[in-house]
Structures are given as structure tokens and as C-alpha cells.
Scaffold this active site. Structure first.
Site, PDB file in Angstrom:
ATOM      1  N   ARG A 185       0.819  -1.227   0.000  1.00  0.00           N
ATOM      2  CA  ARG A 185       0.000   0.000   0.000  1.00  0.00           C
ATOM      3  C   ARG A 185       0.848   1.270   0.000  1.00  0.00           C
ATOM      4  O   ARG A 185       0.322   2.362  -0.152  1.00  0.00           O
ATOM      5  CB  ARG A 185      -0.982  -0.032   1.174  1.00  0.00           C
ATOM      6  N   TYR A 242       6.785  -5.108  15.472  1.00  0.00           N
ATOM      7  CA  TYR A 242       6.661  -4.967  14.025  1.00  0.00           C
ATOM      8  C   TYR A 242       7.629  -3.901  13.523  1.00  0.00           C
ATOM      9  O   TYR A 242       7.886  -2.907  14.205  1.00  0.00           O
ATOM     10  CB  TYR A 242       5.233  -4.537  13.644  1.00  0.00           C
ATOM     11  N   ASP A 259       6.947  -1.871  11.296  1.00  0.00           N
ATOM     12  CA  ASP A 259       6.215  -0.713  10.782  1.00  0.00           C
ATOM     13  C   ASP A 259       5.436   0.025  11.878  1.00  0.00           C
ATOM     14  O   ASP A 259       4.513   0.765  11.597  1.00  0.00           O
ATOM     15  CB  ASP A 259       5.286  -1.130   9.633  1.00  0.00           C
ATOM     16  N   ARG A 265      24.754  24.731   5.955  1.00  0.00           N
ATOM     17  CA  ARG A 265      24.899  23.357   5.452  1.00  0.00           C
ATOM     18  C   ARG A 265      25.902  22.562   6.283  1.00  0.00           C
ATOM     19  O   ARG A 265      26.630  23.122   7.096  1.00  0.00           O
ATOM     20  CB  ARG A 265      25.251  23.406   3.968  1.00  0.00           C
ATOM     21  N   ASN A 310      34.182  40.829   9.612  1.00  0.00           N
ATOM     22  CA  ASN A 310      32.917  41.232   9.013  1.00  0.00           C
ATOM     23  C   ASN A 310      32.924  40.882   7.527  1.00  0.00           C
ATOM     24  O   ASN A 310      33.819  41.303   6.800  1.00  0.00           O
ATOM     25  CB  ASN A 310      32.739  42.744   9.204  1.00  0.00           C
ATOM     26  N   ALA A 360      27.972  42.297   2.305  1.00  0.00           N
ATOM     27  CA  ALA A 360      26.882  41.772   1.482  1.00  0.00           C
ATOM     28  C   ALA A 360      27.405  41.321   0.124  1.00  0.00           C
ATOM     29  O   ALA A 360      28.271  41.972  -0.466  1.00  0.00           O
ATOM     30  CB  ALA A 360      25.819  42.843   1.291  1.00  0.00           C
ATOM     31  N   ASN A 368      35.064  28.399  -4.308  1.00  0.00           N
ATOM     32  CA  ASN A 368      35.818  27.327  -3.647  1.00  0.00           C
ATOM     33  C   ASN A 368      35.961  26.082  -4.510  1.00  0.00           C
ATOM     34  O   ASN A 368      36.541  25.104  -4.088  1.00  0.00           O
ATOM     35  CB  ASN A 368      35.157  26.961  -2.311  1.00  0.00           C
ATOM     36  N   SER A 419      31.761  44.661   0.411  1.00  0.00           N
ATOM     37  CA  SER A 419      30.634  44.035  -0.292  1.00  0.00           C
ATOM     38  C   SER A 419      31.045  43.566  -1.682  1.00  0.00           C
ATOM     39  O   SER A 419      31.947  44.127  -2.298  1.00  0.00           O
ATOM     40  CB  SER A 419      29.498  45.044  -0.427  1.00  0.00           C
TER      41      SER A 419
HETATM   42  C1  UD1 Z   1      -2.004  -7.439  11.986  1.00  0.00           C
HETATM   43  C2  UD1 Z   1      -2.856  -8.284  12.941  1.00  0.00           C
HETATM   44  C3  UD1 Z   1      -4.045  -7.435  13.411  1.00  0.00           C
HETATM   45  C4  UD1 Z   1      -3.526  -6.170  14.065  1.00  0.00           C
HETATM   46  C5  UD1 Z   1      -2.591  -5.397  13.135  1.00  0.00           C
HETATM   47  C6  UD1 Z   1      -1.920  -4.279  13.891  1.00  0.00           C
HETATM   48  C7  UD1 Z   1      -2.655 -10.597  12.191  1.00  0.00           C
HETATM   49  C8  UD1 Z   1      -3.322 -11.713  11.492  1.00  0.00           C
HETATM   50  N1  UD1 Z   1      -3.344  -9.461  12.261  1.00  0.00           N
HETATM   51  O1  UD1 Z   1      -2.802  -7.155  10.845  1.00  0.00           O
HETATM   52  O2  UD1 Z   1      -4.819  -8.174  14.352  1.00  0.00           O
HETATM   53  O3  UD1 Z   1      -4.634  -5.357  14.430  1.00  0.00           O
HETATM   54  O4  UD1 Z   1      -1.544  -6.271  12.640  1.00  0.00           O
HETATM   55  O5  UD1 Z   1      -1.139  -3.482  13.051  1.00  0.00           O
HETATM   56  O6  UD1 Z   1      -1.578 -10.788  12.701  1.00  0.00           O
HETATM   57  N2  UD1 Z   1       4.454  -9.816   8.242  1.00  0.00           N
HETATM   58  C9  UD1 Z   1       5.461 -10.720   7.955  1.00  0.00           C
HETATM   59  N3  UD1 Z   1       5.154 -11.830   7.224  1.00  0.00           N
HETATM   60  C10 UD1 Z   1       3.906 -12.108   6.803  1.00  0.00           C
HETATM   61  C11 UD1 Z   1       2.879 -11.181   7.098  1.00  0.00           C
HETATM   62  C12 UD1 Z   1       3.194 -10.056   7.816  1.00  0.00           C
HETATM   63  O7  UD1 Z   1       6.614 -10.514   8.344  1.00  0.00           O
HETATM   64  O8  UD1 Z   1       3.734 -13.154   6.174  1.00  0.00           O
HETATM   65  C13 UD1 Z   1       4.797  -8.627   9.013  1.00  0.00           C
HETATM   66  C14 UD1 Z   1       4.632  -7.351   8.220  1.00  0.00           C
HETATM   67  O9  UD1 Z   1       5.867  -6.959   7.624  1.00  0.00           O
HETATM   68  C15 UD1 Z   1       4.212  -6.361   9.314  1.00  0.00           C
HETATM   69  C16 UD1 Z   1       3.494  -7.224  10.322  1.00  0.00           C
HETATM   70  O10 UD1 Z   1       3.912  -8.548  10.096  1.00  0.00           O
HETATM   71  O11 UD1 Z   1       5.333  -5.768   9.939  1.00  0.00           O
HETATM   72  C17 UD1 Z   1       1.970  -7.119  10.239  1.00  0.00           C
HETATM   73  O12 UD1 Z   1       1.520  -7.610   8.992  1.00  0.00           O
HETATM   74  P1  UD1 Z   1       0.287  -6.969   8.233  1.00  0.00           P
HETATM   75  O13 UD1 Z   1       0.040  -7.766   7.017  1.00  0.00           O
HETATM   76  O14 UD1 Z   1       0.475  -5.510   8.099  1.00  0.00           O
HETATM   77  O15 UD1 Z   1      -0.893  -7.291   9.283  1.00  0.00           O
HETATM   78  P2  UD1 Z   1      -2.236  -6.499   9.456  1.00  0.00           P
HETATM   79  O16 UD1 Z   1      -3.198  -6.884   8.407  1.00  0.00           O
HETATM   80  O17 UD1 Z   1      -1.942  -5.069   9.654  1.00  0.00           O
HETATM   81 CA    CA Z   2      -0.008  -3.580   9.372  1.00  0.00          CA
END
Ligand code: UD1
Ligand code: CA
Length: 442
Positions: free
Chosen positions: A17, A102, A104, A318, A362, A365, A371, A390
Site C-alpha cells: 500500500r 513490528y 512498521d 549546510r 565582518n 553583502a 571554492n 561588499s
Molecule cells: C495485523 C494483525 C491485526 C492487528 C494489526 C496491527 C494478524 C493476522 N493481524 O494485521 O490483528 O490489528 O496487525 O497493526 O496478525 N508480516 C510478515 N510476514 C507475513 C505477514 C506479515 O513478516 O507473512 C509482518 C509485516 O511486515 C508487518 C506485520 O507482520 O510488519 C503485520 O503484517 P500486516 O500484514 O500488516 O498485518 P495487518 O493486516 O496489519
Molecule cells: Ca499492518
């Protein structure tokens, strides 16, 4: 509570997504990849081992974190979170408690995990689940409880009945599990008919059927458990992160005017009584010392601003620059790898690159350092209390001595001795009556 804990971070998902060529956990948040946050949280637990599970574009993820002290595990195909944990467990042969995080969910606080740890050991649980009450629970698995309030199962949204969708308490996906208790039940989890995946959430029912204890812990802050699945959620996480950073510095004594317009890198350090004006951006591990004032719309990158210095408005500092105490850098001044001694001034429209400016010098402007010759960069040195007129061009490498003067409009190609005046422009000539002569000829 003294039992050694391991951490498994799930980061195998595609993150489709995000609609990106970049793996989701490598998308930057506050200057660092998403996964860096989960890793930092994991490290704060001082675990015996950190396992990171990768799958989709795993080699890129491992490369981005080369040098980290983690064990990498691989899930060859992303067929669900239960399968993901089983793949991670292959790198964890032992027993004992395991945090499942996780890749993410970047804003999770170590204190929240500490609360899970307490509940887990006090209740002698096999599984502790972090839950949250959300205004809008859409997309999350819902926590289903019995009359007595005990959790009985988690239902995924796609599979939920209408009444279950009304439940506001959700599964955050963060767990603390006892490895030896969950290994068997995980293998019993069956594929969901709806999504064709092995759901980790089915573990709850499996454990309860075996008479094992499953407990929940509520998150206090909605932001900290929010996952990043889309660019909009990434932006939201960024906003929450910035809020946290600004609040922390304001509590530490920094004044911010219109704080919501100010961005501060998580690695930056600010001292009390510094003042940040609207639209200021501070990047990298920059430092702003006591009493320094950064005026509107200035960008500071990986640089140090000394005590009581004034920078901006509209200044661009920078990387590798160092502005001394009480120095002034004014509007439309760009500095790169440049140091300004105490009380030095470059107040208007200048470019100083690879330059060292002495104390109280100093810079007028329109001054620019030349450089770069197309191949290499060269340094410019301006002595203490020197005066650069300046519209000067300083053709590097070049040195202007202590208390030396440079006349306006000069192109400096040779070193200027201490106390001398350098002027390179032609002597001015005035031709009287020029205008009327010109008109007569028409
Ligand atoms: C999951 C939970 C859901 C929860 C939500 C919270 C399950 C079945 N559902 O859903 O209850 O509310 O997280 O965010 O667990 N991942 C893997 N391998 C896989 C699938 C996923 O490593 O085969 C990892 C993804 O990279 C991610 C995490 O697991 O970091 C969650 O997977 P995702 O598919 O996003 O689960 P959700 O549908 O969000
Ligand atoms: Ca998720």
C-alpha cells in the site's frame, strides 16, 4: 523479572500500500528508516538477542542495517504473521520470554513494553497482548472478551461479524510470548479461508484451549501503536514524532514560536534559552547552544550554532558548519563546511564554502567564495577582525590576514597580508556631459 528476554521484529511484509520500489521498512521517518525505530526500542530492552525477520527485498533491508548486532531470519514467502513468527523462532532455539514487535510501528515506547513485562510475569502468562482503544478501529483485529472481561479471541476485520466490528479495542500486534508455550500451538494454526494467510492472532484461541493464560495490556497513547501502511500514515507518524520531539525540547527550556511549523531531527541537541522562530528546520545531529536564536525559515543541517548566535531569517547552514558564540548570520547567507569565530558577522546575501572566518571579522553583502574549480574544493581563510567589502569574490585557496581589509567589488586571487588593504577594481572615471552628447547624436 530478571529472566533474559529476546526480541523478534517482523519486517518481511511487502507493504504494497506504500506503492513504492523501496521496501516499506526503509522509508525514512525523521531522517531514519522506519525499521530503525523498532530496533531502537528493542535495544532499550537490553535483550539477549534481537532477531529481525525479512522477506520481501530482504537483502536491501539487511544491507541498510549492516553492522547492526542482530540475527537475521528469512520468511521466503509472506503467508501470514503466524508463519512469520515460526520462521523467526528458527533463529531462537531456546525458551523464555520473547517480544514480538513490528517493523512498521515506529513510535512504541519502551515504558509500554516494560508494563507488558510486568503483567506477563505477575500473571504467569503464556502470552501478553498490547491492545488499544481507537476512535476509528478500521483495519485492525478486534479484541473479543467474555462476560467476565477475559479475552477469548482476536477477530480480523475481514472476518468480523457486524457486532464485532463495533468493538473499539484493537490488537496492536505487539506481543510478549513464552517461546516454549507458543511453539506447538503456532504449528496448529490453520490458514484463513478469507485471506489465505496463517494468522498469529489465532494463537489466542489455541492457547486458551490448552488452558494457558493470555493477558492484555492497554496502550496509553494511540500514536505509539499506530502502524505505517500508507504514505498518509507515514505522514501522520511523522507529525506525531515531531510533536514528541518539540514537546521534549520545550520542556527542556527551548522557546518555540509557532512550534507546529518547526521541524527538529531526533538527533539534534538544543540548549535552554535558545529560541526557534516559525518555519525553522534543524536536521541531523545539529547543536544549538544556550541563548542562540534561529530566525524564521532558516535551515540548519548537521551544524553547530554557538551560544547567543543569531541565524537568519532565511539562512542556510549546510553540513559541517560551526557558528561561534555571538556570531551573526543574516538573510540569504549560505554556509557550507564553514566556521565563524565568536562575534563574526555575515549579515546579507553571501556564500561561504570551506571557509574559516576569524573572530569579529565582518563579511560584507554579496561576498562569495569561489571554492570549486570544477574538480576540487579549496579552502578560504579570513583572519580575525578582517573586513571584507561588499561584492567580494574570494578565489580559493586564499588567505586574508588578521585586520586586513578588502575593498568592495574586489576579486581576491592572492593572499592579503595582515593589516593590508586589497583592491582590484579599476579606478573610477567620470565623463562629464555624457548624457547630452549621446542624445545629440540621435
Ligand atoms: C495485523 C494483525 C491485526 C492487528 C494489526 C496491527 C494478524 C493476522 N493481524 O494485521 O490483528 O490489528 O496487525 O497493526 O496478525 N508480516 C510478515 N510476514 C507475513 C505477514 C506479515 O513478516 O507473512 C509482518 C509485516 O511486515 C508487518 C506485520 O507482520 O510488519 C503485520 O503484517 P500486516 O500484514 O500488516 O498485518 P495487518 O493486516 O496489519
Ligand atoms: Ca499492518
Amino acid at each position: 523479572m530478571s529472566e533474559k528476554i529476546a526480541v523478534l521484529i517482523l519486517a518481511a511484509g511487502k507493504g504494497e500500500r506504500m506503492r513504492s520500489d523501496l521496501p516499506k521498512v526503509l522509508h525514512p521517518l525523521g531522517g531514519r528508516p522506519l525499521l530503525a525505530y523498532g530496533l531502537e526500542t528493542a535495544k532499550a530492552l537490553k535483550p539477549s538477542k534481537i532477531v529481525v525477520l525479512t522477506g520481501h527485498a530482504g537483502d536491501r533491508v539487511r544491507k541498510a542495517f549492516a553492522g547492526e548486532k542482530v540475527t537475521w531470519a528469512v520468511q521466503p514467502r509472506q503467508i501470514g504473521t503466524a508463519h512469520a513468527v515460526l520462521c523467526g523462532l528458527e533463529a531462537l532455539k531456546g525458551r523464555g520470554p520473547l517480544f514480538i514487535l513490528y517493523g512498521d510501528i515506529p513510535l512504541l515506547r519502551p515504558e509500554t513494553l516494560q508494563r507488558m513485562r510486568t503483567a506477563f510475569s505477575e500473571e504467569d502468562a503464556s502470552l501478553a497482548i498490547l491492545t488499544a482503544r481507537l476512535e476509528n478501529p478500521k483495519g485492525y483485529g478486534r479484541i473479543v472478551r467474555e462476560g467476565n472481561g477475559e479475552i477469548t479471541r482476536i477477530v480480523e476485520e475481514k472476518e468480523a461479524e457486524d457486532w464485532e466490528r463495533e468493538i473499539r479495542e484493537v490488537n496492536t500486534g505487539i506481543y510478549l510470548a513464552r517461546i516454549e508455550d507458543v511453539r506447538g500451538p503456532l504449528q496448529k494454526v490453520r490458514k484463513s479461508i478469507v485471506k489465505g494467510e496463517y494468522y498469529l492472532t489465532d494463537l489466542v484461541e489455541e492457547l486458551i484451549a490448552e488452558g494457558k493464560r493470555v493477558v492484555t495490556v492497554g496502550a496509553e497513547d494511540e500514536d505509539e501503536v499506530r502502524g505505517v501502511n500508507t504514505r498518509a500514515e507515514l505522514a501522520r507518524a511523522d507529525a506525531a514524532l515531531q510533536d514528541r520531539i518539540r514537546l521534549r525540547w520545550m520542556e527542556a527550556g527551548v522557546t518555540m514560536i509557532a512550534p507546529e511549523t518547526i521541524r527538529i531531527d531526533a538527533r539534534a541537541r538544543l540548549e535552554p534559552d535558545s529560541v526557534l522562530h516559525p518555519g525553522v528546520v534543524i536536521e541531523g545531529s545539529s547543536k544549538v547552544a544556550r541563548g542562540a536564536e534561529i530566525l524564521p525559515y532558516s535551515v540548519i543541517e548537521e551544524s553547530e550554532i554557538g551560544a547567543g548566535a543569531r541565524v537568519g531569517p532565511f539562512a542556510h547552514v549546510r553540513p559541517g558548519s560551526k557558528i561561534g558564540p555571538g556570531a551573526h548570520v543574516g538573510n540569504f547567507v549560505e554556509l557550507k563546511k564553514t566556521s565563524l569565530g565568536g562575534g563574526a558577522k555575515a549579515n546579507h546575501l553571501a556564500y561561504l564554502g570551506d571557509t574559516s572566518v576569524g573572530a569579529r571579522a565582518n563579511v560584507g553583502a554579496g561576498t562569495i567564495t569561489c571554492n570549486y574549480d570544477g574538480f576540487h574544493k579549496y579552502p578560504t581563510v579570513i583572519g580575525e577582525e578582517a573586513f571584507i567589502g561588499s561584492d567580494t569574490q574570494l578565489v580559493a585557496p586564499v588567505k586574508v590576514g588578521r585586520r586586513a581589509w578588502v575593498g568592495a567589488g574586489t576579486t581576491v586571487t592572492q593572499d592579503v597580508p595582515d593589516g593590508a588593504l586589497a583592491v582590484s577594481r579599476l579606478k573610477q572615471q567620470n565623463i562629464p556631459g555624457y548624457d547630452s552628447n549621446k542624445r545629440k547624436k540621435k
